[in-house]
Design an enzyme around this catalytic site. Structure first.
Site, PDB file in Angstrom:
ATOM      1  CG  ASP A 133      -1.881   1.188   1.256  1.00 40.43           C
ATOM      2  OD1 ASP A 133      -2.307   1.643   0.174  1.00 40.43           O
ATOM      3  OD2 ASP A 133      -2.195   1.686   2.351  1.00 40.43           O
ATOM      4  CB  SER A 134       0.149   4.787  -0.669  1.00 39.76           C
ATOM      5  OG  SER A 134      -1.050   4.786   0.097  1.00 39.76           O
ATOM      6  CE1 TYR A 150       2.422   5.966  -3.654  1.00 39.62           C
ATOM      7  CE2 TYR A 150       1.113   4.113  -4.442  1.00 39.62           C
ATOM      8  CZ  TYR A 150       2.337   4.640  -4.062  1.00 39.62           C
ATOM      9  OH  TYR A 150       3.446   3.849  -4.107  1.00 39.62           O
ATOM     10  N   GLY A 151      -3.273   9.503  -3.271  1.00 38.93           N
ATOM     11  CA  GLY A 151      -4.554  10.043  -3.729  1.00 38.93           C
ATOM     12  C   GLY A 151      -4.454  11.401  -4.400  1.00 38.93           C
ATOM     13  CB  CYS A 157      -3.280   0.772  -2.542  1.00 36.26           C
ATOM     14  SG  CYS A 157      -3.344   2.533  -2.923  1.00 36.26           S
ATOM     15  CG  ASN A 158      -9.725   0.818  -3.004  1.00 36.17           C
ATOM     16  OD1 ASN A 158     -10.640   0.195  -3.477  1.00 36.17           O
ATOM     17  ND2 ASN A 158      -9.347   0.663  -1.737  1.00 36.17           N
ATOM     18  CB  THR A 159      -5.179   5.406  -4.670  1.00 31.56           C
ATOM     19  OG1 THR A 159      -6.085   5.720  -3.612  1.00 31.56           O
ATOM     20  CG2 THR A 159      -4.814   6.663  -5.419  1.00 31.56           C
ATOM     21  CB  CYS A 173      -9.454   4.655   0.846  1.00 28.89           C
ATOM     22  SG  CYS A 173      -7.813   5.009   1.541  1.00 28.89           S
ATOM     23  CB  THR A 174      -6.812  -0.350   2.136  1.00 27.58           C
ATOM     24  OG1 THR A 174      -5.704   0.467   1.727  1.00 27.58           O
ATOM     25  CG2 THR A 174      -7.255  -1.226   0.976  1.00 27.58           C
ATOM     26  CG  HIS A 175      -5.063   4.643   4.633  1.00 31.35           C
ATOM     27  ND1 HIS A 175      -4.565   4.220   3.435  1.00 31.35           N
ATOM     28  CD2 HIS A 175      -4.005   5.095   5.353  1.00 31.35           C
ATOM     29  CE1 HIS A 175      -3.250   4.424   3.415  1.00 31.35           C
ATOM     30  NE2 HIS A 175      -2.883   4.949   4.571  1.00 31.35           N
TER      31      HIS A 175
HETATM   32  N1  DGL Z   1      -4.849   3.134   0.946  1.00 23.02           N
HETATM   33  C1  DGL Z   1      -5.018   3.778  -0.296  1.00 23.02           C
HETATM   34  C2  DGL Z   1      -6.286   3.310  -1.014  1.00 23.02           C
HETATM   35  O1  DGL Z   1      -6.803   2.242  -0.764  1.00 23.02           O
HETATM   36  C3  DGL Z   1      -4.859   5.245  -0.506  1.00 23.02           C
HETATM   37  C4  DGL Z   1      -4.243   6.234   0.369  1.00 23.02           C
HETATM   38  C5  DGL Z   1      -3.432   7.257  -0.412  1.00 23.02           C
HETATM   39  O2  DGL Z   1      -2.252   6.971  -0.623  1.00 23.02           O
HETATM   40  O3  DGL Z   1      -3.959   8.321  -0.812  1.00 23.02           O
HETATM   41  O4  DGL Z   1      -6.773   3.981  -1.881  1.00 23.02           O
END
Ligand code: DGL
Length: 288
Positions: A27-28, A59-60, A91-93, A205-207
């Site tokens: 993930d990011s 990353y967003g 990470c979805n992004t 978003c996995t966060h």
């Molecule tokens: N955890 C990441 C996701 O699932 C994104 C967080 C980021 O880097 O902006 O999208």
């Protein structure tokens, strides 16, 4: 080869035979830990490397080409170092963009994480769902295509949260996160219009599951919060195949590309999640 629009497109064949498999979870930042927890259960006995690109997080906010180039660069470093049998892009992004580029370059299977729009549509009773994601994910063609394919006749609020992933990281690092800041980010999900009130919020978003308790407490009304992590873990386990996953020497370590924000609280949180060992694989971004 198959396509799973919940857990991402999966290429490949049974990857793990006989020996203890190694799974690289990427993930990011710290969000992939929510997927890692599920993977540890679904693939108990596998070796895990949890990799966080904290040198570039979040990353967003990045342009699409920058995300693709960076994830490929990190994988080019980590894959030859750790020889994973399977990579989970938690990470979805990143997953909504980079899976084709990764599959072109590497022959190992990748499991991705994309917004759980199809399950949300099957869960809603009111016909209004919200997708809570990073600004990057809400802009992606991939996300819009999922909505076109699966959410016909459903009202979809696409909510790009600019700071929520960072608040989740701050929480895990041991800092106080103000309720007002979280509420600001999640409020646009809650829409009550034309007799349809949001009843499902997709955590795209996995966060975000890291602050789920706070979000539940602050929500103006109860909703179903959809966390796709268990489904992603099931997909990874399916892909791993019927391997004996009772290895006695299973190992797990966290790798950071910077390590600059690792606090004592974060070390403890990682250890509690099964990641007591931390390594730094320094990869400062070339554009800084
Ligand atoms: N955890 C990441 C996701 O699932 C994104 C967080 C980021 O880097 O902006 O999208």
């Amino acid at each position: 080869m198959g396509v799973d629009l919940l857990a991402g497109t999966v290429y490949g064949v049974a990857v793990m035979s006989g020996r203890t498999p190694t799974v690289l979870v990427f993930d990011s930042g710290l969000g992939g830990l929510t997927v890692f927890s599920e993977l540890r259960t679904a693939l108990a006995g596998a070796n895990f490397i949890y990799a966080a690109d904290d040198a570039v997080f979040p990353y967003g906010r990045l342009p699409e080409e920058a995300v693709i180039a960076r994830v490929v660069e990190v994988m080019q470093r980590l894959i030859p170092l750790h020889h994973p049998d399977l990579v989970v892009i938690a990470c979805n992004t990143a997953s909504t963009l980079v899976l084709p580029a990764l599959r072109n370059r590497f022959s190992i299977p990748f499991v991705g994480t994309v917004p759980a729009i199809k399950p949300a549509v099957s869960l809603t009773r009111t016909g209004r769902v919200a997708i809570l994601a990073t600004p990057g994910t809400v802009k992606r063609d991939y996300t819009h295509q999922l909505i076109r394919s699966f959410a016909d006749g459903i009202e979809v609020e696409l909510v790009g949260a600019t700071g929520l992933a960072s608040l989740c990281e701050a929480h895990l690092e041991g800092y106080t996160v103000e309720d007002a800041a979280v509420l600001d980010e999640i409020s646009p999900c809650f829409v009550d219009r034309d007799g349809k009130r949001t009843d499902v919020v997709v955590l795209a978003c996995t966060h975000y599951p890291l602050l789920l308790d706070t979000m539940q407490r602050l929500a103006p009304w109860p909703v179903t919060w959809l966390d796709p992590a268990p489904a992603i873990a099931r997909r990874a386990a399916d892909l791993a195949g019927p391997v004996s996953l009772k290895a006695l020497h299973a190992d797990a370590a966290a790798v950071f590309t910077s390590g600059a924000r690792i606090t004592g609280d974060l070390r403890r949180a990682l250890a509690e999640r099964g990641l007591p060992a931390i390594a730094i694989e320094a990869m400062p971004p070339q554009w800084h």
